[in-house]
Each structure stands twice: as C-alpha cells, then as structure tokens.
Design a protein around this motif. Structure first.
Motif, PDB file in Angstrom:
ATOM      1  N   ASN A   1       0.819  -1.165  -0.074  1.00  0.00           N
ATOM      2  CA  ASN A   1      -0.097   0.086   0.020  1.00  0.00           C
ATOM      3  C   ASN A   1       0.938   1.162  -0.087  1.00  0.00           C
ATOM      4  O   ASN A   1       0.384   2.408   0.488  1.00  0.00           O
ATOM      5  CB  ASN A   1      -1.057   0.049   1.108  1.00  0.00           C
ATOM      6  N   ALA A   2       2.022   1.141  -0.690  1.00  0.00           N
ATOM      7  CA  ALA A   2       2.883   2.279  -0.542  1.00  0.00           C
ATOM      8  C   ALA A   2       2.200   3.496  -1.037  1.00  0.00           C
ATOM      9  O   ALA A   2       1.531   3.752  -2.062  1.00  0.00           O
ATOM     10  CB  ALA A   2       4.220   1.888  -1.914  1.00  0.00           C
ATOM     11  N   GLY A   3       2.597   4.645  -0.406  1.00  0.00           N
ATOM     12  CA  GLY A   3       1.942   6.186  -0.659  1.00  0.00           C
ATOM     13  C   GLY A   3       0.485   6.303  -0.119  1.00  0.00           C
ATOM     14  O   GLY A   3       0.174   7.193   0.003  1.00  0.00           O
ATOM     15  N   LYS A   4       0.067   5.215   0.466  1.00  0.00           N
ATOM     16  CA  LYS A   4      -1.366   5.265   1.074  1.00  0.00           C
ATOM     17  C   LYS A   4      -1.251   5.178   2.566  1.00  0.00           C
ATOM     18  O   LYS A   4      -0.439   4.433   3.154  1.00  0.00           O
ATOM     19  CB  LYS A   4      -2.312   4.331   0.766  1.00  0.00           C
ATOM     20  N   ILE A   5      -2.223   5.649   3.281  1.00  0.00           N
ATOM     21  CA  ILE A   5      -2.245   5.440   4.777  1.00  0.00           C
ATOM     22  C   ILE A   5      -2.817   4.203   5.179  1.00  0.00           C
ATOM     23  O   ILE A   5      -3.911   3.876   4.671  1.00  0.00           O
ATOM     24  CB  ILE A   5      -3.176   6.650   5.445  1.00  0.00           C
ATOM     25  N   VAL A   6      -2.095   3.343   5.932  1.00  0.00           N
ATOM     26  CA  VAL A   6      -2.947   2.282   6.510  1.00  0.00           C
ATOM     27  C   VAL A   6      -3.005   2.427   7.875  1.00  0.00           C
ATOM     28  O   VAL A   6      -2.159   2.402   8.795  1.00  0.00           O
ATOM     29  CB  VAL A   6      -1.664   0.982   6.297  1.00  0.00           C
ATOM     30  N   THR A   7      -4.059   2.361   8.319  1.00  0.00           N
ATOM     31  CA  THR A   7      -4.615   2.539   9.707  1.00  0.00           C
ATOM     32  C   THR A   7      -4.160   1.345  10.619  1.00  0.00           C
ATOM     33  O   THR A   7      -3.779   0.438  10.340  1.00  0.00           O
ATOM     34  CB  THR A   7      -6.150   2.552   9.746  1.00  0.00           C
ATOM     35  N   ARG A   8      -4.197   1.700  12.058  1.00  0.00           N
ATOM     36  CA  ARG A   8      -3.675   0.944  12.884  1.00  0.00           C
ATOM     37  C   ARG A   8      -4.754  -0.268  12.997  1.00  0.00           C
ATOM     38  O   ARG A   8      -4.270  -1.573  13.238  1.00  0.00           O
ATOM     39  CB  ARG A   8      -3.641   1.624  14.184  1.00  0.00           C
ATOM     40  N   GLU A   9      -6.012  -0.056  12.933  1.00  0.00           N
ATOM     41  CA  GLU A   9      -7.017  -0.831  12.918  1.00  0.00           C
ATOM     42  C   GLU A   9      -6.584  -1.954  11.792  1.00  0.00           C
ATOM     43  O   GLU A   9      -6.649  -3.202  11.831  1.00  0.00           O
ATOM     44  CB  GLU A   9      -8.202  -0.301  12.761  1.00  0.00           C
ATOM     45  N   THR A  10      -6.364  -1.680  10.699  1.00  0.00           N
ATOM     46  CA  THR A  10      -6.405  -2.650   9.353  1.00  0.00           C
ATOM     47  C   THR A  10      -4.860  -3.264   9.737  1.00  0.00           C
ATOM     48  O   THR A  10      -4.869  -4.464   9.427  1.00  0.00           O
ATOM     49  CB  THR A  10      -6.013  -1.767   8.097  1.00  0.00           C
ATOM     50  N   LEU A  11      -3.812  -2.703  10.199  1.00  0.00           N
ATOM     51  CA  LEU A  11      -2.733  -3.676  10.832  1.00  0.00           C
ATOM     52  C   LEU A  11      -3.074  -4.427  11.671  1.00  0.00           C
ATOM     53  O   LEU A  11      -2.415  -5.583  11.383  1.00  0.00           O
ATOM     54  CB  LEU A  11      -1.574  -2.556  11.119  1.00  0.00           C
ATOM     55  N   LEU A  12      -3.897  -4.209  12.748  1.00  0.00           N
ATOM     56  CA  LEU A  12      -4.014  -5.084  13.739  1.00  0.00           C
ATOM     57  C   LEU A  12      -4.995  -6.224  13.148  1.00  0.00           C
ATOM     58  O   LEU A  12      -4.592  -7.311  13.685  1.00  0.00           O
ATOM     59  CB  LEU A  12      -5.059  -4.307  14.815  1.00  0.00           C
ATOM     60  N   VAL A  13      -5.852  -5.826  12.211  1.00  0.00           N
ATOM     61  CA  VAL A  13      -6.805  -6.908  11.866  1.00  0.00           C
ATOM     62  C   VAL A  13      -6.114  -7.801  11.048  1.00  0.00           C
ATOM     63  O   VAL A  13      -6.128  -9.223  10.764  1.00  0.00           O
ATOM     64  CB  VAL A  13      -7.764  -6.292  11.165  1.00  0.00           C
ATOM     65  N   ARG A  14      -5.199  -7.192   9.889  1.00  0.00           N
ATOM     66  CA  ARG A  14      -4.615  -8.032   9.035  1.00  0.00           C
ATOM     67  C   ARG A  14      -3.587  -9.177   9.586  1.00  0.00           C
ATOM     68  O   ARG A  14      -3.101 -10.058   9.174  1.00  0.00           O
ATOM     69  CB  ARG A  14      -4.164  -7.305   7.962  1.00  0.00           C
ATOM     70  N   ILE A  15      -2.773  -8.384  10.498  1.00  0.00           N
ATOM     71  CA  ILE A  15      -1.570  -9.129  11.149  1.00  0.00           C
ATOM     72  C   ILE A  15      -1.906  -9.973  12.457  1.00  0.00           C
ATOM     73  O   ILE A  15      -1.190 -10.972  12.570  1.00  0.00           O
ATOM     74  CB  ILE A  15      -0.355  -8.251  11.180  1.00  0.00           C
ATOM     75  N   TRP A  16      -2.521  -9.253  13.337  1.00  0.00           N
ATOM     76  CA  TRP A  16      -2.910  -9.797  14.376  1.00  0.00           C
ATOM     77  C   TRP A  16      -4.291 -10.607  14.459  1.00  0.00           C
ATOM     78  O   TRP A  16      -4.433 -11.493  15.363  1.00  0.00           O
ATOM     79  CB  TRP A  16      -2.894  -8.801  15.722  1.00  0.00           C
ATOM     80  N   GLY A  17      -5.202 -10.272  13.832  1.00  0.00           N
ATOM     81  CA  GLY A  17      -6.365 -11.122  13.748  1.00  0.00           C
ATOM     82  C   GLY A  17      -7.581 -10.359  14.316  1.00  0.00           C
ATOM     83  O   GLY A  17      -7.450  -9.511  15.081  1.00  0.00           O
ATOM     84  N   TYR A  18      -8.799 -10.741  13.933  1.00  0.00           N
ATOM     85  CA  TYR A  18      -9.955 -10.171  14.299  1.00  0.00           C
ATOM     86  C   TYR A  18     -10.133 -10.052  15.855  1.00  0.00           C
ATOM     87  O   TYR A  18     -10.914  -9.460  16.612  1.00  0.00           O
ATOM     88  CB  TYR A  18     -11.269 -10.571  13.572  1.00  0.00           C
TER      89      TYR A  18
END
Length: 226
Positions: A168-185
């Motif tokens: 997602n280079a150049g785009k804002i990746v939210t903390r929530e997105t990072l949490l969900v994608r990497i740590w899980g729901y």
C-alpha cells in the motif's frame, strides 16, 4: 493433468488425501507423495508441480526449510498442512513465501477447494520477483528484505508489517487495518502493539526507517525516498 506434491509423514492421512483428490477430480489430479522432508525436497526440485502441500514437522528436513529452499528458484504455490497453530508459526510460514496455511484436523472439502483456488490463481498470475519502494526491497517468495541491497533480518511480525505497508505504498494504512490483517480479528490487546512493532521495524531498517511516516491519530504510510 494437474500434478500436486504432498509431503506428509502420516501415511494414513497421505492415503486419505490422495484418495479424496483423485475421486473428487475424477482422475484429473495426480498426487505424488513423499513421507519425509528430504524426499519431498528432492521431488520438488527435480519435477514441476502445480501445487505443493507441505507438512511442517517432517523427518529429515522440516517443511519451513523446504519452503525456503523452493522459494530460491520457484514460485509454485505452497500450502502448509500442520498441527502447529501458533500465530508465530503461521506468520513465519507466510514470511517464507507460503501461500496458505491449514491447521490439522481440517476439512478435506476445504483443503480441496483451497488447493484448486491456489492453482487457478497461480496459472493466471504474473508475479514480480521483487517489491521495491525507495531504498527498501522485499522478496515475498524468498521471505527476505533488504535496504540499499543489504539484507536485513526481520522478525515475522515486522516482516508482515513491512509487506503490508509496501503493498500500500503511498497510502495511509490505519492501525486498525494493521491489527486485523496481522494480529487477527480476535486480538484483544491495545493498538499500541502496532506502534511497538513499527518502532522495532524502523530500528532494523536503519537508513530505510525514514520512509515509514507516522500519520497522527490514524496509522502509517510508506513513502518513497530517492
């Protein structure tokens, strides 16, 4: 004819999977089986397969090592089949270039569906060997990262964070997105865990750290620096 390599030391499970795939595909899928890692690695290196189904805990050579070796020269889809369900193991498998991860016991129907999906996707994809943003490069199929051509050693979560930011280079990746994608729901901790791992990632990237920008009250953005 679709050719799948199954590396699995449980001979009963090996037979069950082979019988199911053969019957379900009406003979259109040929399963080649190996009962230990050394034999599996030899098969994978000597012949072309449409998919590799790979146990992790194997005699002789473990599945993670096989995956790492294959990714040096091949982008064949790899699915891990294992009793190891720890998040660190899954992330490690993805970091090495694995495409999917199924925990035993699993549904044969789901395994068959995922296998076919991976094969179809691979046949329709043109994969770039390297992702590059500014000074940072990442090889998703070898599971390695480098800064200015110098390879850096990343922990599984830092690698997963960097890969997501680069995608997602150049785009804002939210903390929530990072949490969900990497740590899980189902992660119940604070989003501060993201900040802590970003800090570690920056430390490891050294000269490339300035490319990761903090977006106040939102998340992070990976920028290109020439």
């Amino acid at each position: 004819m679709i050719k799948i390599l199954l590396v699995e030391d449980d001979l009963q499970l090996q037979e069950i999977i082979e019988d199911y795939f053969t019957a379900k595909s009406a003979g259109e899928i040929e399963l080649v089986c190996a009962a230990d890692g050394a034999d599996g690695l030899t098969h994978a290196q000597e012949k072309d397969y449409d998919l590799v189904l790979l146990d992790v805990m194997l005699p002789e050579v473990d599945g993670f090592t096989i995956c790492r070796e294959l990714r040096r020269h091949s982008d064949v889809p790899i699915m891990f089949l294992t009793a190891r369900q720890a998040e660190a193991d899954r992330l490690h498998g993805y970091g090495l270039g694995g495409d999917d991860y199924m925990v035993k016991p699993f549904s044969l129907a789901e395994l068959y569906a995922k296998a076919n999906s991976l094969i179809r996707r691979a046949k329709g994809m043109i994969r770039d060997d390297l992702m590059s943003v500014g000074r940072i490069s990442l090889d998703p199929y070898r599971g390695t990262a480098s800064v200015d051509g110098r390879e850096v050693e990343l922990a599984p979560k830092e690698y997963a964070l960097l890969k997501l930011l680069m995608e997602n280079a150049g785009k804002i990746v939210t903390r929530e997105t990072l949490l969900v994608r990497i740590w899980g729901y189902d992660f119940s901790g604070s989003d501060r865990v993201v900040d802590n791992h970003i800090k570690k990632l920056r430390q490891t990237l050294e000269e490339g750290a300035e490319q990761i920008k903090t977006v106040v009250k939102s998340g992070y953005r990976l920028e290109e620096r020439k």
